[in-house]
Design an enzyme around this catalytic site. Structure first.
Site, PDB file in Angstrom:
ATOM      1  N   HIS A 154      71.574 -92.780 -33.309  1.00 50.30           N
ATOM      2  CA  HIS A 154      70.740 -92.011 -34.384  1.00 50.30           C
ATOM      3  C   HIS A 154      71.548 -91.711 -35.576  1.00 50.30           C
ATOM      4  CE1 HIS A 154      68.479 -88.898 -36.339  1.00 50.30           C
ATOM      5  NE2 HIS A 154      67.324 -89.153 -35.776  1.00 50.30           N
ATOM      6  N   TRP A 162      63.123 -84.502 -30.365  1.00 53.95           N
ATOM      7  CA  TRP A 162      63.020 -83.000 -30.662  1.00 53.95           C
ATOM      8  C   TRP A 162      64.572 -82.568 -31.055  1.00 53.95           C
ATOM      9  CZ3 TRP A 162      60.205 -79.517 -26.664  1.00 53.95           C
ATOM     10  CH2 TRP A 162      58.930 -79.553 -26.668  1.00 53.95           C
ATOM     11  N   LYS A 163      65.447 -83.556 -31.054  1.00 51.90           N
ATOM     12  CA  LYS A 163      66.771 -82.910 -31.542  1.00 51.90           C
ATOM     13  C   LYS A 163      67.302 -81.893 -30.922  1.00 51.90           C
ATOM     14  CE  LYS A 163      65.594 -85.341 -36.045  1.00 51.90           C
ATOM     15  NZ  LYS A 163      65.945 -85.359 -37.458  1.00 51.90           N
ATOM     16  N   GLU A 210      65.011 -96.480 -39.270  1.00 49.24           N
ATOM     17  CA  GLU A 210      65.025 -94.839 -39.703  1.00 49.24           C
ATOM     18  C   GLU A 210      65.998 -95.040 -41.241  1.00 49.24           C
ATOM     19  OE1 GLU A 210      63.702 -92.095 -36.951  1.00 49.24           O
ATOM     20  OE2 GLU A 210      65.886 -92.109 -36.625  1.00 49.24           O
ATOM     21  N   GLY A 264      63.656 -86.167 -42.438  1.00 51.50           N
ATOM     22  CA  GLY A 264      63.471 -84.955 -42.713  1.00 51.50           C
ATOM     23  C   GLY A 264      63.554 -84.368 -44.128  1.00 51.50           C
ATOM     24  N   GLY A 306      60.749 -87.004 -35.870  1.00 52.47           N
ATOM     25  CA  GLY A 306      61.340 -85.936 -35.646  1.00 52.47           C
ATOM     26  C   GLY A 306      60.721 -84.636 -35.607  1.00 52.47           C
ATOM     27  N   GLY A 307      60.493 -83.997 -36.906  1.00 49.86           N
ATOM     28  CA  GLY A 307      60.007 -83.011 -36.970  1.00 49.86           C
ATOM     29  C   GLY A 307      58.509 -82.699 -36.787  1.00 49.86           C
ATOM     30  N   GLU A 357      72.077 -88.998 -37.280  1.00 54.14           N
ATOM     31  CA  GLU A 357      72.671 -87.870 -37.117  1.00 54.14           C
ATOM     32  C   GLU A 357      73.913 -87.994 -36.198  1.00 54.14           C
ATOM     33  OE1 GLU A 357      69.252 -85.760 -36.312  1.00 54.14           O
ATOM     34  OE2 GLU A 357      68.440 -85.978 -38.284  1.00 54.14           O
ATOM     35  N   SER A 362      60.280 -88.963 -41.765  1.00 57.71           N
ATOM     36  CA  SER A 362      59.017 -88.356 -42.262  1.00 57.71           C
ATOM     37  C   SER A 362      57.771 -88.858 -42.003  1.00 57.71           C
ATOM     38  CB  SER A 362      59.374 -88.190 -43.648  1.00 57.71           C
ATOM     39  OG  SER A 362      60.355 -87.391 -44.191  1.00 57.71           O
TER      40      SER A 362
HETATM   41  C1  PEP Z   1      64.441 -88.634 -36.876  1.00 58.52           C
HETATM   42  O1  PEP Z   1      65.290 -87.921 -36.919  1.00 58.52           O
HETATM   43  O2  PEP Z   1      64.517 -89.615 -35.735  1.00 58.52           O
HETATM   44  C2  PEP Z   1      63.310 -88.311 -37.611  1.00 58.52           C
HETATM   45  C3  PEP Z   1      62.517 -89.613 -37.880  1.00 58.52           C
HETATM   46  O3  PEP Z   1      62.881 -87.300 -38.347  1.00 58.52           O
HETATM   47  P1  PEP Z   1      61.776 -86.775 -39.271  1.00 58.52           P
HETATM   48  O4  PEP Z   1      60.527 -87.459 -38.535  1.00 58.52           O
HETATM   49  O5  PEP Z   1      61.788 -85.251 -39.225  1.00 58.52           O
HETATM   50  O6  PEP Z   1      62.012 -87.380 -40.421  1.00 58.52           O
END
Ligand code: PEP
Length: 243
Positions: free
Chosen positions: A91, A9-10, A158, A164, A224-225, A93, A203
């Site tokens: 991660h 969920w960040k 990832e 994202g 993520g999203g 980020e 994504s």
């Molecule tokens: C993530 O940040 O771990 C991720 C996979 O994000 P998203 O699915 O939004 O690309």
């Protein structure tokens, strides 16, 4: 082996999101293990709202030390006490925003294991690294240096450029990278490396999940999203192969 669908969920979500999300998860009857990683303050309430046989809760980071003068950080044991059973570590980020090195990630993995948490360790190349033909080398280095001598947990591949952005690698590229990661894991951890689940992240959406989750050596997804919306998260989980 049962796939793992983990939602990151960040820095999103509110207390009022917990009940409807937990209800939706409780009412679903899905094959994979579901893991939801909300911001720290929501962990305890989320863990209380979601029976463990329906889903697990994870943190998004922990500190390498058990306690001390580390303003803004959280200890692995406290995450576990709050009800988390997993923790995302390394991660991209965090590596980018907080300058986390592979060595720091390895120390956090050790702390997580000592606290009884299951680490989900993220690796992945940037777009520039992929364009330069360095993707496998970068991931190899991250795996070699971000994992302690003894490792029990999950890896999430990832690609940074897919997070994202709505872009995903080709199926051939995901297959090749997961095979590469498997080879590194089996070499580094002869006893357990063949079984370590390797999630794909970047994504993942309801529309592409089935194809990604069916690829060889893909043991689930880190989302993520799309994990912020219960219907999308559960649709992704429903795409996982049974078995
Ligand atoms: C993530 O940040 O771990 C991720 C996979 O994000 P998203 O699915 O939004 O690309």
């Amino acid at each position: 082996m049962r796939q793992v669908i983990a939602g990151n969920w960040k820095m999103n979500g509110k207390f009022s999101d917990i009940e409807p999300f937990a209800e939706a998860v409780k009412n679903a009857d899905l094959a994979p293990e579901l893991v939801i990683c909300p911001p720290f303050p929501l962990i305890q309430s989320f863990a209380a709202a979601l029976p463990r046989d329906k889903g697990a809760i994870g943190g998004q980071d922990c500190h390498a030390s058990p306690a001390g003068a580390h303003t803004g950080d959280v200890a692995a044991a406290l995450l576990a006490e709050a009800g988390a059973t997993y923790v995302i570590l390394g991660h991209s980020e965090r590596r980018e925003d907080h300058g986390e090195t592979n060595a720091e990630v390895a120390a956090k993995v050790l702390a997580a294991l000592q606290a009884g948490l299951v680490p989900i360790v993220c690796v992945g190349e940037t777009g520039m690294e992929r364009d330069a033909g360095e993707a496998e080398h970068v991931v190899h280095t991250q795996l070699t240096h971000s994992l302690p001598e003894r490792f029990i947990g999950l890896i999430a591949y990832e690609p940074v450029w897919a997070i994202g952005t709505g872009r995903t690698p080709s199926e051939a590229d995901v297959t090749a990278m997961h095979a590469h990661i498997r080879a590194v894991l089996t070499e580094k951890f002869p006893a357990s490396g063949a079984k370590t689940p390797i999630l794909y992240g970047g994504s993942v959406k309801p529309g592409n999940a089935a194809a990604l989750l069916a690829l060889p050596e893909v043991g689930g997804a880190l989302v993520g999203g799309a994990s912020l919306n219960a219907a999308d998260f559960l649709a992704i989980a429903a795409s996982a192969p049974r078995g």
